[in-house]
Enzyme design. Structure first.
Site, PDB file in Angstrom:
ATOM      1  N   CYS A 135      -9.827  -3.698  -0.417  1.00  0.00           N
ATOM      2  CA  CYS A 135     -10.578  -3.120  -1.456  1.00  0.00           C
ATOM      3  C   CYS A 135     -10.309  -3.474  -2.870  1.00  0.00           C
ATOM      4  O   CYS A 135      -9.154  -3.573  -3.473  1.00  0.00           O
ATOM      5  CB  CYS A 135      -9.973  -1.533  -1.601  1.00  0.00           C
ATOM      6  SG  CYS A 135     -10.559  -0.529  -3.135  1.00  0.00           S
ATOM      7  N   CYS A 138      -9.517  -1.310  -5.957  1.00  0.00           N
ATOM      8  CA  CYS A 138      -8.295  -0.855  -5.917  1.00  0.00           C
ATOM      9  C   CYS A 138      -7.093  -1.914  -6.285  1.00  0.00           C
ATOM     10  O   CYS A 138      -6.261  -1.409  -7.005  1.00  0.00           O
ATOM     11  CB  CYS A 138      -7.961  -0.283  -4.350  1.00  0.00           C
ATOM     12  SG  CYS A 138      -9.022   0.536  -3.461  1.00  0.00           S
ATOM     13  N   ASP A 139      -7.178  -3.076  -5.917  1.00  0.00           N
ATOM     14  CA  ASP A 139      -6.213  -4.112  -5.615  1.00  0.00           C
ATOM     15  C   ASP A 139      -6.470  -5.268  -6.477  1.00  0.00           C
ATOM     16  O   ASP A 139      -5.616  -6.170  -6.794  1.00  0.00           O
ATOM     17  CB  ASP A 139      -5.667  -4.070  -4.387  1.00  0.00           C
ATOM     18  CG  ASP A 139      -5.250  -3.191  -3.725  1.00  0.00           C
ATOM     19  OD1 ASP A 139      -4.556  -2.140  -4.352  1.00  0.00           O
ATOM     20  OD2 ASP A 139      -5.437  -3.360  -2.281  1.00  0.00           O
TER      21      ASP A 139
HETATM   22  C1  LIG Z   1      -4.938  -0.414   1.298  1.00  0.00           C
HETATM   23  C2  LIG Z   1      -5.787   0.749   0.550  1.00  0.00           C
HETATM   24  C3  LIG Z   1      -5.470   0.668  -0.896  1.00  0.00           C
HETATM   25  C4  LIG Z   1      -6.217   1.637  -1.667  1.00  0.00           C
HETATM   26  N1  LIG Z   1      -6.147   1.887  -2.777  1.00  0.00           N
HETATM   27  C5  LIG Z   1      -6.832   2.815  -3.450  1.00  0.00           C
HETATM   28  C6  LIG Z   1      -6.714   2.897  -5.088  1.00  0.00           C
HETATM   29  O1  LIG Z   1      -5.837   2.401  -5.573  1.00  0.00           O
HETATM   30  N2  LIG Z   1      -7.311   3.697  -5.705  1.00  0.00           N
HETATM   31  C7  LIG Z   1      -8.367   4.535  -4.893  1.00  0.00           C
HETATM   32  O2  LIG Z   1      -9.070   5.211  -5.533  1.00  0.00           O
HETATM   33  N3  LIG Z   1      -8.703   4.324  -3.676  1.00  0.00           N
HETATM   34  C8  LIG Z   1      -8.062   3.296  -2.793  1.00  0.00           C
HETATM   35  N4  LIG Z   1      -8.100   3.130  -1.578  1.00  0.00           N
HETATM   36  C9  LIG Z   1      -9.552   4.078  -1.050  1.00  0.00           C
HETATM   37  C10 LIG Z   1      -8.787   5.481  -0.611  1.00  0.00           C
HETATM   38  O3  LIG Z   1      -7.948   5.377   0.082  1.00  0.00           O
HETATM   39  C11 LIG Z   1      -9.971   6.015   0.368  1.00  0.00           C
HETATM   40  O4  LIG Z   1     -11.076   5.946  -0.459  1.00  0.00           O
HETATM   41  C12 LIG Z   1      -9.688   7.410   0.408  1.00  0.00           C
HETATM   42  O5  LIG Z   1      -8.403   7.501   0.963  1.00  0.00           O
HETATM   43  C13 LIG Z   1     -10.741   8.218   1.220  1.00  0.00           C
HETATM   44  O6  LIG Z   1     -10.409   9.528   1.330  1.00  0.00           O
HETATM   45  P1  LIG Z   1     -10.690  10.427   2.605  1.00  0.00           P
HETATM   46  O7  LIG Z   1     -10.161  11.662   2.496  1.00  0.00           O
HETATM   47  O8  LIG Z   1     -12.274  10.039   2.742  1.00  0.00           O
HETATM   48  O9  LIG Z   1     -10.291   9.692   3.983  1.00  0.00           O
HETATM   49  P2  LIG Z   1      -8.926   9.018   4.526  1.00  0.00           P
HETATM   50  O10 LIG Z   1      -7.925   8.777   3.216  1.00  0.00           O
HETATM   51  O11 LIG Z   1      -9.479   7.760   5.303  1.00  0.00           O
HETATM   52  O12 LIG Z   1      -8.296  10.014   5.556  1.00  0.00           O
HETATM   53  C14 LIG Z   1      -8.857  10.203   6.735  1.00  0.00           C
HETATM   54  C15 LIG Z   1      -8.188  11.439   7.507  1.00  0.00           C
HETATM   55  O13 LIG Z   1      -8.965  11.624   8.651  1.00  0.00           O
HETATM   56  C16 LIG Z   1      -7.775  11.779   9.663  1.00  0.00           C
HETATM   57  N5  LIG Z   1      -8.637  11.512  10.825  1.00  0.00           N
HETATM   58  C17 LIG Z   1      -9.226  10.675  11.494  1.00  0.00           C
HETATM   59  N6  LIG Z   1      -9.406  11.217  12.647  1.00  0.00           N
HETATM   60  C18 LIG Z   1      -9.238  12.310  12.830  1.00  0.00           C
HETATM   61  C19 LIG Z   1      -9.156  13.141  14.086  1.00  0.00           C
HETATM   62  N7  LIG Z   1      -9.920  12.853  15.034  1.00  0.00           N
HETATM   63  N8  LIG Z   1      -8.505  14.378  13.892  1.00  0.00           N
HETATM   64  C20 LIG Z   1      -7.882  14.609  12.760  1.00  0.00           C
HETATM   65  N9  LIG Z   1      -7.776  13.640  11.773  1.00  0.00           N
HETATM   66  C21 LIG Z   1      -8.502  12.763  11.867  1.00  0.00           C
HETATM   67  C22 LIG Z   1      -6.812  10.824   9.474  1.00  0.00           C
HETATM   68  O14 LIG Z   1      -5.375  11.101  10.156  1.00  0.00           O
HETATM   69  C23 LIG Z   1      -6.792  10.771   7.921  1.00  0.00           C
HETATM   70  O15 LIG Z   1      -5.727  11.702   7.483  1.00  0.00           O
HETATM   71  C24 LIG Z   1      -7.382   2.277  -0.915  1.00  0.00           C
HETATM   72  C25 LIG Z   1      -7.500   2.375   0.512  1.00  0.00           C
HETATM   73  C26 LIG Z   1      -6.917   1.214   1.196  1.00  0.00           C
HETATM   74  C27 LIG Z   1      -6.942   1.097   2.752  1.00  0.00           C
END
Ligand SMILES: Cc1cc2nc3c(=O)[nH]c(=O)nc-3n(C[C@H](O)[C@H](O)[C@H](O)COP(=O)(O)OP(=O)(O)OC[C@H]3O[C@@H](n4cnc5c(N)ncnc54)[C@H](O)[C@@H]3O)c2cc1C
Length: 309
Positions: A135, A138-139
Site C-alpha cells: 500500500c 499507507c507506507d
Molecule cells: C501492511 C498494511 C498497512 C496498512 N496501512 C494503512 C495505513 O497506514 N492507513 C490506512 O488507512 N490503511 C492502511 N492499510 C489498509 C487498511 O488496513 C485497510 O484498508 C482496512 O484494514 C480495511 O478494513 P476492513 O474492515 O474492510 O477489513 P480488514 O481490516 O481487512 O479486516 C477484515 C476482517 O475480516 C475477518 N474475516 C475474514 N474472513 C472471515 C470469516 N470467514 N469469518 C469471520 N471473520 C472473517 C478478518 O479476521 C479481519 O478481522 C494497510 C494495510 C496493510 C496490509
C-alpha cells in the site's frame, strides 16, 4: 443451535466491522461479531498509522484496533474470536455456521476485507512491514529520498509508482513480461516520469535484508533463469487483491473480481445483508474509508430492521 435470533451479526473485525459494531451497539441492537482468523484485520500487520484522524503523533496499527474494539465493547458489542465457515442467505432469519455452532440473525453486516496478493519470494514473510508493503498510500512516506521498487504491470503498479516519486529518489517498476495490463495513459505517465525506470522480464527470486530492513532483491529473468541484484530500501507489491468472500459460496452478487456489489446504499443483493470496507471497495482501501462505510452499513441495517416491524 448457538443462540436465539440476533438482530445483527457482523462478520469481520477490521475498521469496518468495529465501526459497524459501535454504531449497532449504540443503537441498542445488541450486535454479535465474529472477528475471524485475523482479529483486528489488516492493521494488525502494520506498525505506524499516520493517516487516521485523531492521532496527531500517529498510532501503531494493533493499538488502534484494540482501541476500536474496546470502544465498541463499551457499548455492548459482543465479540467472538471465531471464523464464519458458511452462511445460508436463502431465507430469514439468516443462518451462520461458526466452528460447529449455528447462529441466526435478521441482518448481517459483512466486513471481511480483501487480502493483498503477495509474490511468495524467498525472505518475503520476514520483510513484510519491514520494507515490503502492498500500500503506497499507507507506507510511501516512510521512504523519503530512498530507492524503491514496485512489482506489477497493471494500473495499480503504474499508479503506485507514480505516487511514490513524491518521496523516493528513484522508483523501478519490475514486471515479469514486456506486455502491460495497465491502460496506455497510466503506462505512459509512469514510463515518461524522470524518476521511474521500468525493467521487463524480471521477477523477484529472493529478498535481501540486514538488521535495519530491506536492502534489495535478486531478480531473475524468466526466459533464461539469469539473475541480477537490485538495491532498494522499499518494495511495493502491486499485483492485485482478493476480496474474502469464499464463505458466501456465491450467495451475494459480486463483480468479476469478487468484490461484493451494493444494490442500494450499503445493502448487498440479498435484502438484510449489508457489506462494508475493503470487501466492497477496490478503489480507496483505507482504514478511514472502511470505518466510514461500516458506519453507513450499521445505520442502513438499523433503518432496514425498523422498516421490517
Ligand atoms: C501492511 C498494511 C498497512 C496498512 N496501512 C494503512 C495505513 O497506514 N492507513 C490506512 O488507512 N490503511 C492502511 N492499510 C489498509 C487498511 O488496513 C485497510 O484498508 C482496512 O484494514 C480495511 O478494513 P476492513 O474492515 O474492510 O477489513 P480488514 O481490516 O481487512 O479486516 C477484515 C476482517 O475480516 C475477518 N474475516 C475474514 N474472513 C472471515 C470469516 N470467514 N469469518 C469471520 N471473520 C472473517 C478478518 O479476521 C479481519 O478481522 C494497510 C494495510 C496493510 C496490509
Amino acid at each position: 443451535m448457538g443462540e436465539d435470533v440476533r438482530s445483527v451479526i457482523i462478520v469481520g473485525s477490521g475498521p469496518a466491522g468495529y465501526t459497524a459494531g459501535l454504531y449497532a451497539a449504540r443503537a441498542l441492537l445488541e450486535p454479535l461479531m465474529f472477528a475471524g482468523y485475523m482479529s483486528g484485520g489488516q492493521l494488525m500487520l502494520t506498525s505506524d498509522v499516520e493517516n487516521f484522524p485523531g492521532y496527531p503523533q500517529g498510532v501503531e496499527g494493533p493499538a488502534m484496533m484494540i482501541h476500536m474494539r474496546e470502544q465498541a465493547e463499551r457499548f455492548g458489542l459482543e465479540v467472538q474470536d471465531k471464523n464464519v465457515e458458511r452462511v445460508d442467505l436463502s431465507e430469514r432469519p439468516f443462518r451462520v455456521w461458526v466452528e460447529g455452532d449455528e447462529f441466526r440473525a435478521d441482518s448481517l453486516i459483512i466486513c471481511t476485507g480483501a487480502e493483498a496478493i503477495w509474490l511468495g519470494a524467498e525472505g518475503e514473510d520476514e520483510q513484510k512491514g519491514r520494507g515490503i508493503s502492498t500500500c503506497a498510500t499507507c507506507d510511501g512516506a516512510f521512504f523519503r529520498d530512498e530507492e524503491i521498487i514496485v512489482i506489477g504491470g497493471g494500473d495499480s503498479a503504474m499508479e503506485e509508482a507514480t505516487f511514490l516519486t513524491r518521496f523516493a529518489s528513484k522508483v523501478t517498476i519490475i514486471h515479469r513480461r514486456d506486455v502491460f495490463r495497465a491502460s496506455k495513459v497510466m503506462y505512459e505517465r509512469a514510463s515518461k516520469h524522470p524518476k521511474i525506470d521500468i525493467l521487463t522480464f524480471r521477477q523477484v527470486k529472493k529478498w535481501l535484508a540486514n538488521q535495519d530492513g530491506l536492502t534489495g532483491a535478486i531478480l531473475e529473468d524468466p526466459r533464461d533463469g539469469s539473475v541480477e541484484e537490485i538495491s532498494c530500501s522499499g518494495a511495493f507489491i502491486a499485483i492485485g487483491h482478493k476480496p474474502i468472500t469464499d464463505f458466501l459460496e456465491g450467495q451475494l452478487e459480486t463483480d468479476e473480481e469478487g468484490y461484493i456489489i451494493h444494490s442500494s446504499n450499503t445493502m448487498a443483493s440479498v435484502p438484510g445483508v449489508f457489506a462494508a470496507g475493503d470487501v466492497v471497495d477496490k478503489r480507496y482501501r483505507q482504514a478511514i474509508t472502511a470505518a466510514g462505510m461500516g458506519c453507513q452499513a450499521a445505520i442502513d441495517a438499523e433503518r432496514w430492521l425498523e422498516d421490517q416491524h
